[in-house]
Design an enzyme around this catalytic site. Structure first.
Site, PDB file in Angstrom:
ATOM      1  N   ASP A  81      35.745  27.689  -9.381  1.00 59.83           N
ATOM      2  CA  ASP A  81      36.929  28.146 -10.417  1.00 59.83           C
ATOM      3  C   ASP A  81      37.577  29.536 -10.037  1.00 59.83           C
ATOM      4  O   ASP A  81      36.859  30.204  -9.111  1.00 59.83           O
ATOM      5  CB  ASP A  81      36.301  28.246 -11.905  1.00 59.83           C
ATOM      6  CG  ASP A  81      37.187  28.614 -12.960  1.00 59.83           C
ATOM      7  OD1 ASP A  81      38.420  28.142 -12.919  1.00 59.83           O
ATOM      8  OD2 ASP A  81      36.950  29.642 -13.857  1.00 59.83           O
ATOM      9  N   ARG A  82      38.796  29.811 -10.527  1.00 58.85           N
ATOM     10  CA  ARG A  82      39.567  31.009 -10.006  1.00 58.85           C
ATOM     11  C   ARG A  82      39.040  32.173 -11.006  1.00 58.85           C
ATOM     12  O   ARG A  82      38.340  33.138 -11.155  1.00 58.85           O
ATOM     13  CB  ARG A  82      40.811  30.689  -9.795  1.00 58.85           C
ATOM     14  CG  ARG A  82      41.649  31.921  -8.828  1.00 58.85           C
ATOM     15  CD  ARG A  82      43.196  32.040  -9.047  1.00 58.85           C
ATOM     16  NE  ARG A  82      43.728  32.508 -10.480  1.00 58.85           N
ATOM     17  CZ  ARG A  82      44.736  32.549 -10.661  1.00 58.85           C
ATOM     18  NH1 ARG A  82      45.914  32.381  -9.668  1.00 58.85           N
ATOM     19  NH2 ARG A  82      45.231  33.228 -11.934  1.00 58.85           N
ATOM     20  N   ASP A  83      39.901  32.051 -12.434  1.00 58.55           N
ATOM     21  CA  ASP A  83      39.786  33.037 -13.269  1.00 58.55           C
ATOM     22  C   ASP A  83      38.316  33.365 -13.981  1.00 58.55           C
ATOM     23  O   ASP A  83      37.868  32.302 -14.424  1.00 58.55           O
ATOM     24  CB  ASP A  83      40.935  32.715 -14.215  1.00 58.55           C
ATOM     25  CG  ASP A  83      42.341  32.755 -13.904  1.00 58.55           C
ATOM     26  OD1 ASP A  83      42.552  33.456 -12.801  1.00 58.55           O
ATOM     27  OD2 ASP A  83      43.006  32.064 -14.328  1.00 58.55           O
ATOM     28  N   ASN A  93      42.788  25.489 -13.832  1.00 56.79           N
ATOM     29  CA  ASN A  93      43.746  25.408 -14.748  1.00 56.79           C
ATOM     30  C   ASN A  93      44.741  26.545 -15.191  1.00 56.79           C
ATOM     31  O   ASN A  93      44.322  27.589 -15.180  1.00 56.79           O
ATOM     32  CB  ASN A  93      42.953  25.285 -16.188  1.00 56.79           C
ATOM     33  CG  ASN A  93      42.268  23.997 -16.470  1.00 56.79           C
ATOM     34  OD1 ASN A  93      42.347  23.159 -15.768  1.00 56.79           O
ATOM     35  ND2 ASN A  93      41.603  23.929 -17.447  1.00 56.79           N
ATOM     36  N   SER A 129      47.596  26.896 -17.089  1.00 50.81           N
ATOM     37  CA  SER A 129      48.639  26.638 -18.169  1.00 50.81           C
ATOM     38  C   SER A 129      49.715  27.404 -18.438  1.00 50.81           C
ATOM     39  O   SER A 129      50.666  27.136 -19.044  1.00 50.81           O
ATOM     40  CB  SER A 129      47.858  26.183 -19.604  1.00 50.81           C
ATOM     41  OG  SER A 129      47.249  27.256 -20.094  1.00 50.81           O
ATOM     42  N   CYS A 162      47.202  15.385 -19.715  1.00 54.22           N
ATOM     43  CA  CYS A 162      47.227  15.096 -18.071  1.00 54.22           C
ATOM     44  C   CYS A 162      45.766  14.837 -17.888  1.00 54.22           C
ATOM     45  O   CYS A 162      44.870  15.055 -18.597  1.00 54.22           O
ATOM     46  CB  CYS A 162      47.569  16.538 -17.325  1.00 54.22           C
ATOM     47  SG  CYS A 162      46.313  17.745 -17.370  1.00 54.22           S
ATOM     48  N   ARG A 187      43.607  18.697 -16.358  1.00 52.91           N
ATOM     49  CA  ARG A 187      43.168  20.012 -16.766  1.00 52.91           C
ATOM     50  C   ARG A 187      41.729  19.799 -16.975  1.00 52.91           C
ATOM     51  O   ARG A 187      41.152  18.862 -17.764  1.00 52.91           O
ATOM     52  CB  ARG A 187      44.094  20.033 -18.063  1.00 52.91           C
ATOM     53  CG  ARG A 187      43.609  21.575 -18.765  1.00 52.91           C
ATOM     54  CD  ARG A 187      44.552  21.688 -20.050  1.00 52.91           C
ATOM     55  NE  ARG A 187      44.179  22.911 -21.036  1.00 52.91           N
ATOM     56  CZ  ARG A 187      43.964  23.933 -20.661  1.00 52.91           C
ATOM     57  NH1 ARG A 187      44.697  24.578 -19.788  1.00 52.91           N
ATOM     58  NH2 ARG A 187      43.469  24.693 -21.683  1.00 52.91           N
ATOM     59  N   LYS A 188      40.830  20.779 -16.619  1.00 56.33           N
ATOM     60  CA  LYS A 188      39.358  20.786 -16.997  1.00 56.33           C
ATOM     61  C   LYS A 188      39.204  20.841 -18.273  1.00 56.33           C
ATOM     62  O   LYS A 188      39.882  21.750 -19.026  1.00 56.33           O
ATOM     63  CB  LYS A 188      38.626  21.809 -16.266  1.00 56.33           C
ATOM     64  CG  LYS A 188      38.856  21.667 -14.701  1.00 56.33           C
ATOM     65  CD  LYS A 188      38.158  22.850 -13.787  1.00 56.33           C
ATOM     66  CE  LYS A 188      39.104  24.092 -13.645  1.00 56.33           C
ATOM     67  NZ  LYS A 188      38.536  25.029 -12.816  1.00 56.33           N
ATOM     68  N   ASP A 231      32.770  29.717 -14.820  1.00 56.80           N
ATOM     69  CA  ASP A 231      32.323  30.584 -15.914  1.00 56.80           C
ATOM     70  C   ASP A 231      32.617  29.973 -17.372  1.00 56.80           C
ATOM     71  O   ASP A 231      32.168  30.432 -18.327  1.00 56.80           O
ATOM     72  CB  ASP A 231      33.192  31.818 -15.744  1.00 56.80           C
ATOM     73  CG  ASP A 231      34.624  31.713 -16.242  1.00 56.80           C
ATOM     74  OD1 ASP A 231      35.340  30.670 -15.551  1.00 56.80           O
ATOM     75  OD2 ASP A 231      35.106  32.357 -17.185  1.00 56.80           O
TER      76      ASP A 231
HETATM   77 MG   LIG Z   1      37.435  30.629 -15.390  1.00 55.00          MG
HETATM   78 ZN   LIG Z   2      46.918  18.884 -15.585  1.00 55.65          ZN
END
Ligand SMILES: [Mg+2]
Ligand SMILES: [Zn+2]
Length: 186
Positions: A14-16, A58, A60, A104, A107-108, A133
């Site tokens: 994951d990124r953020d 994600n 958004s 969609c 989106r996790k 996280d």
């Molecule tokens: Mg995250």
């Molecule tokens: Zn999506």
């Protein structure tokens, strides 16, 4: 053309909240994209250990109009450049640009991003380390039989405290550096 994997295979991050500090105000520009201490070196550690590193995220903020694709590309250029400077490589980044109410399939906690990576590399996801996280990262991984790993950065401490029954067995590490050190050592 299918993507090529290195010897230890795919790992998905994951990124953020895992690689960079998350923000309630969203991370909207390269200037706001700030790596968590040790995370860039951790990605390089994974690369050097033989993992092909991918990121699923994600975003958004795109659907919300808070930043555009161009800003996202600029953030990812910064990420890749920092990783390359440490001798590592991010092979692929897949992003859900949709909002929570768009219905969609990417989106996790939906597994669409992981499935996209599986198609790209022509592999099964069973056992693929997937580090996040947030609960939704772990849920997406569990849905496709990947190996969910939780880190205590970002939302990780809250996530750890509220893990549902079916995720009580996930591996937990203080941060990406600790997770990467374990994965690189086996
Ligand atoms: Mg995250
Ligand atoms: Zn999506």
């Amino acid at each position: 053309m299918p993507g090529r994997l290195t010897k230890k295979g795919l790992i998905v991050l994951d990124r953020d909240g895992v690689i960079n500090h998350d923000s309630d105000q969203f991370v909207k520009s390269p200037a706001e994209w700030l790596p968590i201490a040790g995370s860039i070196a951790a990605i390089a550690t994974l690369s050097k250990a033989g993992y092909t590193v991918a990121i699923s995220s994600n975003q958004s903020g795109l659907a919300r109009g808070l930043f555009d694709r161009r800003a996202l590309r600029a953030m990812h250029r910064k990420l890749r450049k920092l990783v390359a400077a440490e001798g590592g490589r991010v092979d692929r980044i897949v992003v859900c640009p949709h909002g929570p109410n768009d219905g969609c399939s990417c989106r996790k906690p939906k597994p669409g991003l992981l499935l996209r990576l599986a198609r790209h590399y022509g592999i099964e996801l069973r056992g693929v380390p997937t580090i996040g996280d947030s609960l939704r990262d772990l849920q997406a991984a569990r849905t496709v039989g990947a190996r969910p790993i939780l880190v205590r950065t970002g939302n990780g401490i809250d996530t750890e405290l509220s893990l549902p029954e079916n995720l009580h067995d996930v591996e937990v590490f203080d941060d990406l550096a600790a997770a990467a050190a374990m994965l690189a050592s086996v």
